[in-house]
Scaffold this active site. Structure first.
Site, PDB file in Angstrom:
ATOM      1  N   TYR A   1     -18.613   0.537   4.225  1.00  0.00           N
ATOM      2  CA  TYR A   1     -17.501  -0.268   4.730  1.00  0.00           C
ATOM      3  C   TYR A   1     -16.222   0.076   3.954  1.00  0.00           C
ATOM      4  O   TYR A   1     -15.161   0.305   4.542  1.00  0.00           O
ATOM      5  CB  TYR A   1     -17.811  -1.772   4.610  1.00  0.00           C
TER       6      TYR A   1
ATOM      7  N   ARG B   1     -12.069 -10.452  -5.454  1.00  0.00           N
ATOM      8  CA  ARG B   1     -11.013 -11.452  -5.621  1.00  0.00           C
ATOM      9  C   ARG B   1     -10.880 -12.373  -4.411  1.00  0.00           C
ATOM     10  O   ARG B   1     -10.586 -13.558  -4.540  1.00  0.00           O
ATOM     11  CB  ARG B   1      -9.684 -10.718  -5.867  1.00  0.00           C
TER      12      ARG B   1
ATOM     13  N   ARG C   1     -15.798 -14.955   7.123  1.00  0.00           N
ATOM     14  CA  ARG C   1     -16.361 -13.622   6.946  1.00  0.00           C
ATOM     15  C   ARG C   1     -16.609 -13.375   5.465  1.00  0.00           C
ATOM     16  O   ARG C   1     -16.165 -14.134   4.606  1.00  0.00           O
ATOM     17  CB  ARG C   1     -15.423 -12.560   7.507  1.00  0.00           C
TER      18      ARG C   1
ATOM     19  N   PHE D   1       2.573   6.465  -8.017  1.00  0.00           N
ATOM     20  CA  PHE D   1       2.055   5.970  -6.740  1.00  0.00           C
ATOM     21  C   PHE D   1       0.538   5.764  -6.823  1.00  0.00           C
ATOM     22  O   PHE D   1       0.002   4.764  -6.326  1.00  0.00           O
ATOM     23  CB  PHE D   1       2.400   6.981  -5.642  1.00  0.00           C
TER      24      PHE D   1
HETATM   25  C1  RWZ Z   1      -3.956   7.078  -3.463  1.00  0.00           C
HETATM   26  C2  RWZ Z   1      -5.998   8.538  -3.667  1.00  0.00           C
HETATM   27  C3  RWZ Z   1      -4.501   2.697  -0.975  1.00  0.00           C
HETATM   28  C4  RWZ Z   1      -6.256   6.209  -3.056  1.00  0.00           C
HETATM   29  C5  RWZ Z   1      -6.829   2.038  -0.823  1.00  0.00           C
HETATM   30  C6  RWZ Z   1      -5.818   4.826  -2.694  1.00  0.00           C
HETATM   31  C7  RWZ Z   1      -6.415   0.616  -0.591  1.00  0.00           C
HETATM   32  C8  RWZ Z   1      -6.855  -1.439   0.485  1.00  0.00           C
HETATM   33  C9  RWZ Z   1      -5.580  -1.734   1.210  1.00  0.00           C
HETATM   34  C10 RWZ Z   1      -6.370   4.419  -1.347  1.00  0.00           C
HETATM   35  C11 RWZ Z   1      -2.108   0.466   5.149  1.00  0.00           C
HETATM   36  C12 RWZ Z   1      -3.160   0.654   2.862  1.00  0.00           C
HETATM   37  C13 RWZ Z   1      -1.927  -1.396   3.536  1.00  0.00           C
HETATM   38  C14 RWZ Z   1      -4.602   0.464   4.890  1.00  0.00           C
HETATM   39  C15 RWZ Z   1      -3.401  -1.610   5.576  1.00  0.00           C
HETATM   40  N1  RWZ Z   1      -7.151  -0.039   0.422  1.00  0.00           N
HETATM   41  N2  RWZ Z   1      -5.556  -1.222   2.536  1.00  0.00           N
HETATM   42  C16 RWZ Z   1      -5.422   7.219  -3.384  1.00  0.00           C
HETATM   43  C17 RWZ Z   1      -5.941   3.010  -1.030  1.00  0.00           C
HETATM   44  C18 RWZ Z   1      -3.282   1.048   4.339  1.00  0.00           C
HETATM   45  C19 RWZ Z   1      -2.090  -1.040   5.027  1.00  0.00           C
HETATM   46  C20 RWZ Z   1      -3.107  -0.857   2.764  1.00  0.00           C
HETATM   47  C21 RWZ Z   1      -4.567  -1.050   4.783  1.00  0.00           C
HETATM   48  C22 RWZ Z   1      -4.394  -1.491   3.327  1.00  0.00           C
END
Ligand code: RWZ
Length: 368
Positions: free
Chosen positions: A169, A216, A226, A286
């Site tokens: 998931y 969290r 859910r 970032f």
């Molecule tokens: C930068 C290599 C942002 C990995 C995972 C990080 C976060 C939870 C949040 C990968 C657009 C990002 C806001 C999909 C809806 N996952 N997910 C490297 C990472 C996308 C919006 C945020 C979801 C949400």
């Protein structure tokens, strides 16, 4: 370069302050996209705005496209008969220039991204074809993954069963975001090309973030009917997940959180390796800032009874300090070292996970 037990070369000795060139939208569509990003992304907007030009628009468009997809998946007012085909075909909309959707329920806070999706498309089509392809491929895969989980009756009735389901998931909702982000970073020549051949490192970046959010968000998700905590773990501590809300089950609940945190700490080593392979300062920020927020959040939820009452957040001041300190690789190592100690010291000997948590913190300490 500093030699390191992980084989990491600590490349970030110079402190990067911020990009010096301002972000100037080239046309109204770009300006609209920046506005949409501000409205919808909360935690990601600041780090995206600081990215160097080459990467900023691709990442912004990528996150807006995924946000649009996420809003459809999240919308409980859409029937599955409508939702599943929309998720499966969402990447096809990227071929259009004027696709929009205003069928989302009024309560979807990010419905505006769908209502104004033509603005996102307009900027998408100005990106280099290489970037467009990365975004389209990930959008297709994520739409398929989301549809698969909806169609999987077991998942909907019982939540996430095994740890394997939990990881799968997380792969669909976060791992793919990571995969696209990594491919964009490498395509922009901001990261070591070997990152593309070691997606297992990216997977850990994404899973640490996603698992932290899932731990969290116990209370909020439960109230929404859910849950994403895997039964293979919580089943050891309670008959029903909602039992943890009862004061008499507080200890069992805290032990369960310990095991979930221990599971998430399994990603830390690969996160540190990944970060050592990012070469551009703005891309490093970032990638690193969300990770240090995650480890701070894990330390905050650990042994914290409030997890069963509300979403526990780290303090604003702590967040600001983390953002400042995460600008160097050394700073990131220090932050991880600090919060691993906090977790280790908080863990009572009576916790059934005490031994494994001690071992994990000790194992990680030698890298920090
Ligand atoms: C930068 C290599 C942002 C990995 C995972 C990080 C976060 C939870 C949040 C990968 C657009 C990002 C806001 C999909 C809806 N996952 N997910 C490297 C990472 C996308 C919006 C945020 C979801 C949400």
């Amino acid at each position: 370069f500093i030699e390191h037990p992980l084989g990491i070369r600590a490349a970030f000795q110079l402190k990067y302050l911020r990009r010096t060139n301002p972000v100037v939208p080239a046309n109204p569509s770009e300006a609209n996209c920046y506005e949409l990003l501000k409205l919808s992304s909360r935690s990601f907007v600041a780090v995206i705005m600081e990215l160097e030009e080459e990467l900023q628009k691709p990442i912004m468009v990528f996150y807006l496209v995924l946000r649009a997809l996420d809003t459809i998946e999240d919308d409980m007012t859409l029937s599955n008969e409508v939702k599943v085909p929309m998720l499966l075909g969402f990447h096809e909309n990227l071929k259009e220039t004027d696709w929009t959707f205003d069928g989302s329920g009024p309560d979807e806070r990010d419905r505006v991204v769908l209502v104004k999706f033509d603005q996102v498309l307009s900027v998408y089509h100005t990106l280099k074809p290489e970037y467009q392809d990365i975004i389209k491929d990930i959008t297709r895969e994520m739409g398929f993954g989301m549809a698969k989980f909806i169609k999987d009756q077991d998942f909907n009735l019982n939540g996430v069963r095994t740890i394997k389901d939990y990881d799968l998931y997380c792969h669909y909702v976060a791992g793919l975001v990571g995969e696209g982000s990594t491919k964009l970073i490498v395509a922009a020549e901001f990261g070591d090309p070997s990152l593309n051949d070691r997606m297992i490192l990216t997977e850990s970046m994404a899973l640490l973030l996603q698992k932290t959010n899932i731990i969290r968000d116990y209370k909020e998700d439960l109230d929404d009917g859910r849950t994403f905590w895997p039964q293979e773990i919580w089943g050891k501590y309670a008959k029903k997940l909602a039992d943890f809300e009862k004061p008499e089950n507080l200890d069992a609940g805290l032990h369960c959180v310990s095991e979930l945190v221990l599971n998430a700490l399994g990603e830390v080593r690969k996160v540190l390796i990944y970060l050592s392979l990012v070469n551009d300062h703005s891309a490093f920020n970032f990638c690193a800032i969300p990770q240090v927020m995650a480890i701070a959040t894990l330390a905050e939820v650990f042994e914290n009874p409030l997890v069963f009452k509300k979403n526990v957040k780290i303090r604003k001041g702590t967040t600001c300090q983390l953002i400042l300190d995460a600008r160097t690789y050394r700073g990131v190592l220090k932050i991880f070292s600090h919060y691993l100690r906090v977790i280790h010291h908080k863990c009572p000997v009576s916790d059934p996970n005490y031994l494994e948590i001690s071992l994990k913190c000790g194992e990680l300490e030698q890298f920090l």
